[in-house]
Design an enzyme around this catalytic site. Structure first.
Site, PDB file in Angstrom:
ATOM      1  N   SER A  16      34.274 -11.278  63.029  1.00 48.24           N
ATOM      2  CA  SER A  16      32.842 -11.106  62.728  1.00 48.24           C
ATOM      3  C   SER A  16      32.017 -11.875  63.737  1.00 48.24           C
ATOM      4  CB  SER A  16      32.540 -11.629  61.323  1.00 48.24           C
ATOM      5  OG  SER A  16      31.142 -11.839  61.199  1.00 48.24           O
ATOM      6  N   HIS A  61      33.463  -6.697  63.773  1.00 45.70           N
ATOM      7  CA  HIS A  61      32.681  -6.637  62.530  1.00 45.70           C
ATOM      8  C   HIS A  61      31.269  -7.166  62.807  1.00 45.70           C
ATOM      9  CE1 HIS A  61      32.427  -6.721  58.060  1.00 45.70           C
ATOM     10  NE2 HIS A  61      31.719  -7.834  58.222  1.00 45.70           N
ATOM     11  N   ASP A 113      27.635  -8.062  61.111  1.00 40.01           N
ATOM     12  CA  ASP A 113      26.971  -8.343  59.834  1.00 40.01           C
ATOM     13  C   ASP A 113      25.463  -8.190  59.961  1.00 40.01           C
ATOM     14  OD1 ASP A 113      29.098  -9.141  58.001  1.00 40.01           O
ATOM     15  OD2 ASP A 113      29.464 -10.759  59.439  1.00 40.01           O
ATOM     16  N   MET A 150      21.965  -8.410  58.088  1.00 39.01           N
ATOM     17  CA  MET A 150      21.340  -9.016  56.892  1.00 39.01           C
ATOM     18  C   MET A 150      19.826  -8.928  57.009  1.00 39.01           C
ATOM     19  SD  MET A 150      23.670 -12.396  56.410  1.00 39.01           S
ATOM     20  CE  MET A 150      25.449 -12.386  56.713  1.00 39.01           C
ATOM     21  N   HIS A 155      28.596  -3.828  58.760  1.00 33.07           N
ATOM     22  CA  HIS A 155      28.495  -4.224  57.348  1.00 33.07           C
ATOM     23  C   HIS A 155      27.019  -4.439  57.018  1.00 33.07           C
ATOM     24  CE1 HIS A 155      29.605  -7.626  54.232  1.00 33.07           C
ATOM     25  NE2 HIS A 155      29.039  -6.593  53.666  1.00 33.07           N
ATOM     26  N   MET A 183      24.214  -5.539  54.831  1.00 36.82           N
ATOM     27  CA  MET A 183      23.793  -6.319  53.652  1.00 36.82           C
ATOM     28  C   MET A 183      22.279  -6.233  53.594  1.00 36.82           C
ATOM     29  SD  MET A 183      26.465  -9.400  54.300  1.00 36.82           S
ATOM     30  CE  MET A 183      26.681  -8.842  55.993  1.00 36.82           C
ATOM     31  N   MET A 201      34.286  -8.304  48.921  1.00 35.25           N
ATOM     32  CA  MET A 201      33.744  -9.571  49.426  1.00 35.25           C
ATOM     33  C   MET A 201      34.506 -10.723  48.790  1.00 35.25           C
ATOM     34  SD  MET A 201      31.459  -8.970  51.688  1.00 35.25           S
ATOM     35  CE  MET A 201      31.073 -10.712  51.953  1.00 35.25           C
ATOM     36  N   GLY A 252      28.211 -17.189  57.067  1.00 33.28           N
ATOM     37  CA  GLY A 252      29.590 -17.434  57.489  1.00 33.28           C
ATOM     38  C   GLY A 252      29.986 -18.848  57.071  1.00 33.28           C
ATOM     39  N   ASP A 308      36.535  -9.919  53.256  1.00 36.08           N
ATOM     40  CA  ASP A 308      35.546 -10.525  54.148  1.00 36.08           C
ATOM     41  C   ASP A 308      34.983 -11.799  53.528  1.00 36.08           C
ATOM     42  OD1 ASP A 308      33.461 -11.091  55.864  1.00 36.08           O
ATOM     43  OD2 ASP A 308      32.322  -9.259  55.443  1.00 36.08           O
ATOM     44  N   GLY A 309      35.224 -12.919  54.214  1.00 37.49           N
ATOM     45  CA  GLY A 309      34.616 -14.181  53.806  1.00 37.49           C
ATOM     46  C   GLY A 309      35.642 -15.273  53.574  1.00 37.49           C
ATOM     47  N   GLY A 310      35.569 -16.307  54.406  1.00 36.77           N
ATOM     48  CA  GLY A 310      36.442 -17.462  54.219  1.00 36.77           C
ATOM     49  C   GLY A 310      37.910 -17.212  54.526  1.00 36.77           C
TER      50      GLY A 310
HETATM   51  C1  DX5 Z   1      29.341 -12.989  55.031  1.00 34.59           C
HETATM   52  C2  DX5 Z   1      29.671 -11.952  56.081  1.00 34.59           C
HETATM   53  C3  DX5 Z   1      30.955 -12.208  56.751  1.00 34.59           C
HETATM   54  C4  DX5 Z   1      30.988 -13.487  57.538  1.00 34.59           C
HETATM   55  C5  DX5 Z   1      32.386 -14.006  57.482  1.00 34.59           C
HETATM   56  O1  DX5 Z   1      28.258 -12.600  54.305  1.00 34.59           O
HETATM   57  O2  DX5 Z   1      29.737 -10.652  55.513  1.00 34.59           O
HETATM   58  O3  DX5 Z   1      31.385 -11.123  57.557  1.00 34.59           O
HETATM   59  O4  DX5 Z   1      30.633 -13.355  58.879  1.00 34.59           O
HETATM   60  O5  DX5 Z   1      32.401 -15.261  58.064  1.00 34.59           O
HETATM   61  P1  DX5 Z   1      33.525 -16.292  57.691  1.00 34.59           P
HETATM   62  O6  DX5 Z   1      34.816 -15.728  58.144  1.00 34.59           O
HETATM   63  O7  DX5 Z   1      33.121 -17.509  58.445  1.00 34.59           O
HETATM   64  O8  DX5 Z   1      33.488 -16.501  56.198  1.00 34.59           O
HETATM   65 ZN    ZN Z   2      30.702  -9.020  56.762  1.00 32.64          ZN
END
Ligand code: DX5
Ligand code: ZN
Length: 224
Positions: free
Chosen positions: A8, A33, A35, A37, A66, A68, A138, A145, A176-178
Protein backbone atom coordinates in the site's frame (compact mmCIF):
# COMPACT_ATOMS: atom_id res chain seq x y z
CA UNK A 1 -1.89 -21.23 -5.18
CA UNK A 2 0.44 -18.22 -5.16
CA UNK A 3 -0.48 -15.77 -2.39
CA UNK A 4 -0.32 -12.21 -3.67
CA UNK A 5 1.29 -9.23 -1.98
CA UNK A 6 -0.14 -5.77 -2.50
CA UNK A 7 2.07 -3.04 -1.01
CA UNK A 8 0.00 0.00 0.00
CA UNK A 9 1.58 3.26 -1.11
CA UNK A 10 -0.14 5.07 1.77
CA UNK A 11 3.03 4.41 3.77
CA UNK A 12 5.42 5.25 0.92
CA UNK A 13 7.52 8.39 0.82
CA UNK A 14 5.32 10.55 -1.43
CA UNK A 15 8.32 12.66 -2.44
CA UNK A 16 9.83 9.51 -3.99
CA UNK A 17 6.65 7.73 -5.00
CA UNK A 18 7.75 6.52 -8.44
CA UNK A 19 11.00 5.12 -7.06
CA UNK A 20 9.18 3.33 -4.22
CA UNK A 21 6.57 1.80 -6.54
CA UNK A 22 9.35 0.52 -8.81
CA UNK A 23 11.17 -0.90 -5.78
CA UNK A 24 8.00 -2.77 -4.76
CA UNK A 25 7.62 -4.14 -8.29
CA UNK A 26 11.25 -5.26 -8.43
CA UNK A 27 10.83 -6.91 -5.03
CA UNK A 28 8.11 -9.13 -6.45
CA UNK A 29 4.88 -7.35 -5.47
CA UNK A 30 1.78 -8.59 -7.30
CA UNK A 31 -0.45 -5.52 -7.06
CA UNK A 32 0.06 -1.90 -6.02
CA UNK A 33 -2.63 -0.98 -3.49
CA UNK A 34 -3.82 2.64 -3.62
CA UNK A 35 -5.85 3.97 -0.68
CA UNK A 36 -8.31 6.70 -1.58
CA UNK A 37 -9.79 8.53 1.45
CA UNK A 38 -12.22 11.43 1.41
CA UNK A 39 -12.25 12.83 4.96
CA UNK A 40 -15.91 11.76 5.32
CA UNK A 41 -16.18 7.99 5.14
CA UNK A 42 -12.87 7.89 7.02
CA UNK A 43 -11.27 10.73 8.99
CA UNK A 44 -8.31 11.19 6.65
CA UNK A 45 -7.59 12.62 3.21
CA UNK A 46 -5.14 10.97 0.86
CA UNK A 47 -5.04 10.93 -2.92
CA UNK A 48 -7.24 10.87 -5.99
CA UNK A 49 -7.30 9.83 -9.65
CA UNK A 50 -4.26 12.01 -10.46
CA UNK A 51 -2.02 9.90 -8.25
CA UNK A 52 -3.50 6.68 -9.66
CA UNK A 53 -2.60 7.96 -13.15
CA UNK A 54 0.94 8.84 -12.05
CA UNK A 55 1.48 5.39 -10.53
CA UNK A 56 0.05 3.81 -13.69
CA UNK A 57 2.86 5.41 -15.68
CA UNK A 58 5.67 3.93 -13.56
CA UNK A 59 4.58 0.29 -13.17
CA UNK A 60 3.02 -2.47 -15.17
CA UNK A 61 1.54 -4.12 -12.06
CA UNK A 62 -2.24 -4.13 -11.63
CA UNK A 63 -3.45 -1.18 -9.55
CA UNK A 64 -5.69 -2.24 -6.69
CA UNK A 65 -7.70 0.89 -5.89
CA UNK A 66 -9.40 0.87 -2.48
CA UNK A 67 -12.08 3.55 -2.30
CA UNK A 68 -12.79 4.69 1.26
CA UNK A 69 -15.12 7.40 0.06
CA UNK A 70 -18.81 8.20 0.34
CA UNK A 71 -20.87 7.99 -2.85
CA UNK A 72 -18.20 6.18 -4.92
CA UNK A 73 -20.56 5.96 -7.91
CA UNK A 74 -19.78 9.44 -9.19
CA UNK A 75 -16.00 8.92 -9.22
CA UNK A 76 -15.77 5.44 -10.76
CA UNK A 77 -15.12 6.60 -14.30
CA UNK A 78 -12.26 8.91 -13.19
CA UNK A 79 -10.49 6.00 -11.53
CA UNK A 80 -11.06 3.71 -14.51
CA UNK A 81 -9.67 6.35 -16.88
CA UNK A 82 -6.65 6.82 -14.58
CA UNK A 83 -5.71 3.17 -14.95
CA UNK A 84 -7.26 1.27 -12.03
CA UNK A 85 -7.29 -2.51 -12.52
CA UNK A 86 -9.52 -3.36 -9.57
CA UNK A 87 -11.88 -0.91 -7.88
CA UNK A 88 -13.05 -1.83 -4.40
CA UNK A 89 -15.97 -0.03 -2.79
CA UNK A 90 -17.06 -0.31 0.82
CA UNK A 91 -20.37 -1.99 1.54
CA UNK A 92 -20.90 0.66 4.25
CA UNK A 93 -20.32 3.60 1.90
CA UNK A 94 -22.74 2.74 -0.87
CA UNK A 95 -25.55 5.20 -1.25
CA UNK A 96 -26.82 3.19 -4.21
CA UNK A 97 -27.45 -0.54 -4.36
CA UNK A 98 -24.31 -2.60 -4.08
CA UNK A 99 -25.65 -4.94 -6.74
CA UNK A 100 -25.85 -2.04 -9.19
CA UNK A 101 -22.45 -0.63 -8.22
CA UNK A 102 -20.48 -3.89 -8.56
CA UNK A 103 -22.13 -4.62 -11.92
CA UNK A 104 -21.29 -1.11 -13.07
CA UNK A 105 -17.62 -1.50 -12.13
CA UNK A 106 -17.41 -4.74 -14.13
CA UNK A 107 -19.22 -3.17 -17.05
CA UNK A 108 -16.53 -0.48 -17.11
CA UNK A 109 -13.98 -3.22 -17.82
CA UNK A 110 -12.22 -3.44 -14.47
CA UNK A 111 -12.40 -5.96 -11.63
CA UNK A 112 -14.99 -5.26 -8.96
CA UNK A 113 -14.13 -5.46 -5.27
CA UNK A 114 -16.25 -5.04 -2.16
CA UNK A 115 -14.83 -4.25 1.28
CA UNK A 116 -16.24 -4.67 4.77
CA UNK A 117 -15.12 -2.94 7.96
CA UNK A 118 -14.25 -5.00 11.05
CA UNK A 119 -17.69 -4.37 12.59
CA UNK A 120 -19.65 -5.37 9.47
CA UNK A 121 -20.80 -8.99 9.36
CA UNK A 122 -19.78 -11.10 6.36
CA UNK A 123 -23.43 -12.07 5.92
CA UNK A 124 -24.19 -8.70 4.25
CA UNK A 125 -22.27 -9.95 1.21
CA UNK A 126 -24.20 -13.16 0.72
CA UNK A 127 -26.33 -11.86 -2.15
CA UNK A 128 -23.54 -10.08 -4.03
CA UNK A 129 -20.61 -12.52 -3.92
CA UNK A 130 -21.34 -13.60 -7.47
CA UNK A 131 -20.72 -10.04 -8.67
CA UNK A 132 -17.38 -9.58 -6.92
CA UNK A 133 -13.91 -10.39 -8.22
CA UNK A 134 -12.35 -9.50 -4.88
CA UNK A 135 -13.64 -9.34 -1.30
CA UNK A 136 -11.64 -7.18 1.07
CA UNK A 137 -11.85 -7.99 4.76
CA UNK A 138 -10.54 -4.97 6.66
CA UNK A 139 -8.30 -6.14 9.47
CA UNK A 140 -8.17 -2.64 11.02
CA UNK A 141 -10.70 0.18 11.07
CA UNK A 142 -9.94 2.04 7.84
CA UNK A 143 -8.41 5.50 7.81
CA UNK A 144 -4.76 5.21 8.74
CA UNK A 145 -1.73 3.06 8.11
CA UNK A 146 0.36 1.68 10.94
CA UNK A 147 -2.44 0.24 13.10
CA UNK A 148 -2.47 -3.17 14.78
CA UNK A 149 -4.35 -6.02 13.11
CA UNK A 150 -7.58 -6.91 14.96
CA UNK A 151 -7.19 -10.65 15.82
CA UNK A 152 -10.94 -11.43 15.56
CA UNK A 153 -10.77 -10.70 11.83
CA UNK A 154 -8.85 -13.95 11.26
CA UNK A 155 -11.95 -15.96 12.12
CA UNK A 156 -13.98 -13.66 9.88
CA UNK A 157 -11.73 -14.52 6.93
CA UNK A 158 -12.34 -18.20 7.68
CA UNK A 159 -16.13 -17.64 7.66
CA UNK A 160 -15.91 -15.74 4.38
CA UNK A 161 -13.83 -18.51 2.79
CA UNK A 162 -16.41 -21.07 3.78
CA UNK A 163 -19.34 -18.95 2.53
CA UNK A 164 -17.51 -18.43 -0.77
CA UNK A 165 -16.79 -22.08 -1.22
CA UNK A 166 -20.45 -22.92 -0.47
CA UNK A 167 -21.49 -20.47 -3.20
CA UNK A 168 -18.75 -21.49 -5.64
CA UNK A 169 -17.43 -17.92 -5.64
CA UNK A 170 -14.03 -17.47 -7.30
CA UNK A 171 -13.41 -14.00 -5.92
CA UNK A 172 -10.07 -13.32 -4.27
CA UNK A 173 -10.03 -12.82 -0.51
CA UNK A 174 -7.93 -9.80 0.41
CA UNK A 175 -6.95 -8.59 3.88
CA UNK A 176 -5.79 -5.08 4.68
CA UNK A 177 -4.41 -3.43 7.81
CA UNK A 178 -1.65 -4.23 10.26
CA UNK A 179 -0.26 -7.13 8.21
CA UNK A 180 3.25 -8.16 9.30
CA UNK A 181 5.48 -11.23 8.84
CA UNK A 182 4.26 -12.33 12.30
CA UNK A 183 0.55 -12.47 11.43
CA UNK A 184 0.59 -13.03 7.65
CA UNK A 185 0.75 -16.82 7.93
CA UNK A 186 -2.31 -17.05 10.17
CA UNK A 187 -4.35 -14.97 7.73
CA UNK A 188 -3.24 -17.11 4.80
CA UNK A 189 -4.11 -20.27 6.73
CA UNK A 190 -7.60 -18.82 7.29
CA UNK A 191 -8.06 -18.27 3.55
CA UNK A 192 -6.56 -14.88 2.66
CA UNK A 193 -5.14 -14.82 -0.88
CA UNK A 194 -4.06 -11.18 -1.24
CA UNK A 195 -2.21 -9.44 1.58
CA UNK A 196 -2.11 -5.63 1.60
CA UNK A 197 0.86 -4.25 3.53
CA UNK A 198 1.75 -0.58 3.98
CA UNK A 199 4.04 0.10 6.90
CA UNK A 200 5.59 -3.35 6.92
CA UNK A 201 6.78 -2.72 3.34
CA UNK A 202 7.58 1.00 3.23
CA UNK A 203 8.46 1.91 6.84
CA UNK A 204 11.19 0.64 9.07
CA UNK A 205 14.91 0.13 8.90
CA UNK A 206 15.09 -2.43 6.11
CA UNK A 207 14.72 -1.85 2.37
CA UNK A 208 11.49 -2.42 0.43
CA UNK A 209 13.10 -5.53 -1.10
CA UNK A 210 14.00 -6.95 2.31
CA UNK A 211 10.56 -6.18 3.73
CA UNK A 212 8.76 -7.85 0.83
CA UNK A 213 11.08 -10.85 1.11
CA UNK A 214 10.30 -11.17 4.84
CA UNK A 215 6.56 -11.22 4.12
CA UNK A 216 7.06 -13.75 1.35
CA UNK A 217 9.07 -16.05 3.65
CA UNK A 218 6.37 -15.83 6.32
CA UNK A 219 3.70 -16.79 3.78
CA UNK A 220 5.72 -19.64 2.32
CA UNK A 221 6.16 -21.16 5.76
CA UNK A 222 2.37 -21.59 5.81
CA UNK A 223 1.74 -22.61 2.24
CA UNK A 224 4.44 -25.28 1.81
C1 DX5 B 1 -6.08 1.53 5.97
C2 DX5 B 1 -5.73 1.27 4.53
C3 DX5 B 1 -4.61 0.33 4.37
C4 DX5 B 1 -3.31 0.83 4.94
C5 DX5 B 1 -2.56 -0.36 5.43
O1 DX5 B 1 -7.24 2.24 6.06
O2 DX5 B 1 -6.84 0.74 3.82
O3 DX5 B 1 -4.43 -0.10 3.03
O4 DX5 B 1 -2.50 1.50 4.03
O5 DX5 B 1 -1.43 0.09 6.10
P1 DX5 B 1 -0.74 -0.82 7.18
O6 DX5 B 1 -0.23 -2.02 6.49
O7 DX5 B 1 0.34 0.06 7.70
O8 DX5 B 1 -1.77 -1.15 8.23
ZN1 ZN C 1 -6.42 -0.20 1.79
Amino acid sequence: MRIKLAPSILSADFARLGEQVRAAEEAGADYIHVDIMDGHFVPNLTMGPGVVGAVRRVTSLPLDVHLMIESPDSLLSSFVESGASTITVHQEACNVHLHYLLSKIRDMGVRAGVAVNPSTPIAVLEEVLGLADLVLVMTVNPGFGGQKMIPATIEKVRRLASLMSAQGSRAEIEVDGGITPENAGGLVAAGAQVLVAGSSVFNGQASVAENVAALRRAIEAYTC
